[in-house]
Design an enzyme around this catalytic site. Sequence first.
Site, PDB file in Angstrom:
ATOM      1  CB  ILE A  22      25.104 -55.258  18.284  1.00 14.79           C
ATOM      2  CG1 ILE A  22      25.144 -54.570  16.927  1.00 14.79           C
ATOM      3  CG2 ILE A  22      23.725 -55.176  18.898  1.00 14.79           C
ATOM      4  CD1 ILE A  22      24.186 -55.178  15.896  1.00 14.79           C
ATOM      5  N   GLY A  23      28.397 -54.039  18.509  1.00 17.96           N
ATOM      6  CA  GLY A  23      29.755 -54.330  18.094  1.00 17.96           C
ATOM      7  C   GLY A  23      30.520 -53.073  17.764  1.00 17.96           C
ATOM      8  N   GLY A  25      34.511 -51.782  15.752  1.00 15.89           N
ATOM      9  CA  GLY A  25      35.723 -52.163  15.052  1.00 15.89           C
ATOM     10  C   GLY A  25      36.613 -50.967  14.836  1.00 15.89           C
ATOM     11  CG  MET A  27      37.498 -48.144   9.454  1.00 11.36           C
ATOM     12  SD  MET A  27      37.297 -48.127   7.666  1.00 11.36           S
ATOM     13  CE  MET A  27      36.276 -49.570   7.411  1.00 11.36           C
ATOM     14  CB  VAL A  30      27.866 -52.458  14.548  1.00 11.93           C
ATOM     15  CG1 VAL A  30      26.613 -53.007  13.866  1.00 11.93           C
ATOM     16  CG2 VAL A  30      29.043 -52.468  13.583  1.00 11.93           C
ATOM     17  CE  LYS A  45      31.838 -51.107   9.956  1.00 15.26           C
ATOM     18  NZ  LYS A  45      32.509 -52.150   9.149  1.00 15.26           N
ATOM     19  CG  ASP A 145      39.732 -58.407   6.819  1.00 18.64           C
ATOM     20  OD1 ASP A 145      40.616 -59.232   7.151  1.00 18.64           O
ATOM     21  OD2 ASP A 145      39.235 -57.580   7.611  1.00 18.64           O
TER      22      ASP A 145
END
Length: 374
Positions: A22-23, A25, A27, A30, A45, A145
């Site tokens: 679903i995602g 990044g 690092m 997910v 994650k 962030d």
Amino acid sequence: MLDAVSSERQERLGRYETLKEIGRGAMGVVYLANDPLIGRRVALKVFRVGFSTTDDELLDLHARFIREAQSAGILSHPSIVTVHDVAQAKGDSPAFIAMEYVEGSTLKEILDAPEAIDRSRALGLVLQVANGLDFAHAMGVVHRDIKPGNILVTADDRVKITDFGIAVVNACNVTHHGQLLGTPNYMAPEAIEENDPDHRADLFSLGVVIYELLTRQRPFVGENMTQVTHRIVNEPIVPPTRLVPDLPAPLDELVVRCLEKDPARRFQSASELARALEAVIEAEARPPVVAPAAATPAVPAPVETQTVEVDLAVEQGTAPAGTAPAATEAKAQTAPRAATPPARGSLRALVGRIPAWALIGGVVLGIVAGFLLT
């Protein structure tokens, strides 16, 4: 050396069964996963970096990954994503964090939509973020962030702050000197200049988010990161009201204060910012006060007086001669009605009101005067 997870989708991590990606990044990736022990869905994650990463970089990223779990793990607030579980890398199994699965969209996706977000809705979302940050700061956690992509919004407009990967916990920083961590467009000047930013850097970042929600523009833009960071540190912002003239003055002042270069001139806590947001929201919801129109004095209608006609018998001369005026004359009255032409027979009425003896005397006097003149 810590191994990065392969790009193939994981079927099972620990007790968790991965369902779909679903995602992803910097690092990790997910996944939507299922926890069969409890029977709930979670966001998993998984630590994953590029294979070109050096050993030192990999160790640093892994430390940040675990720091995210520690930072969010000590926070339990309605506006912060809940961490359920964390696992260190072990053998072929990578490190992962199991956290609350939030079904909805990011604030970035809402901003990218063609239609502008309603102002009252935007302020309501930002207020929730401020409350979540106030709780995190009270627990010694600085996010560092804050940006639209790290703010999740559910279908019923509940906010969840996520991604504490570069957070500072109780002033313990894992960032090495010279590293610029965060998203440049949303970073505070002191974070760019490495002046050991505190919780007020989060308020600056949230100010950038508010500015973007209200104007659909970022306050600091440039062709590259160097230009953007230079403007953040050195150049004043264009006040939001220059772009959206109908913004109320208190809201304009709130945003400008969030984006002060000097942290001492900003709101000093997220709770102070939240109170200012609440005041603006209440003022926005209050119906406008309409001044009453000046009363116009009433102008009286013109009044005409008219004498009521005397008794019909006297007017027609049929009353007996010598009738006393009191017995035959109607009292004159006045009435507020429009004037009408004099009634016919008024002269006869006047003659009829003269007593007979006066008429006879008048006739005799007329005869005598005529004789004397001849």
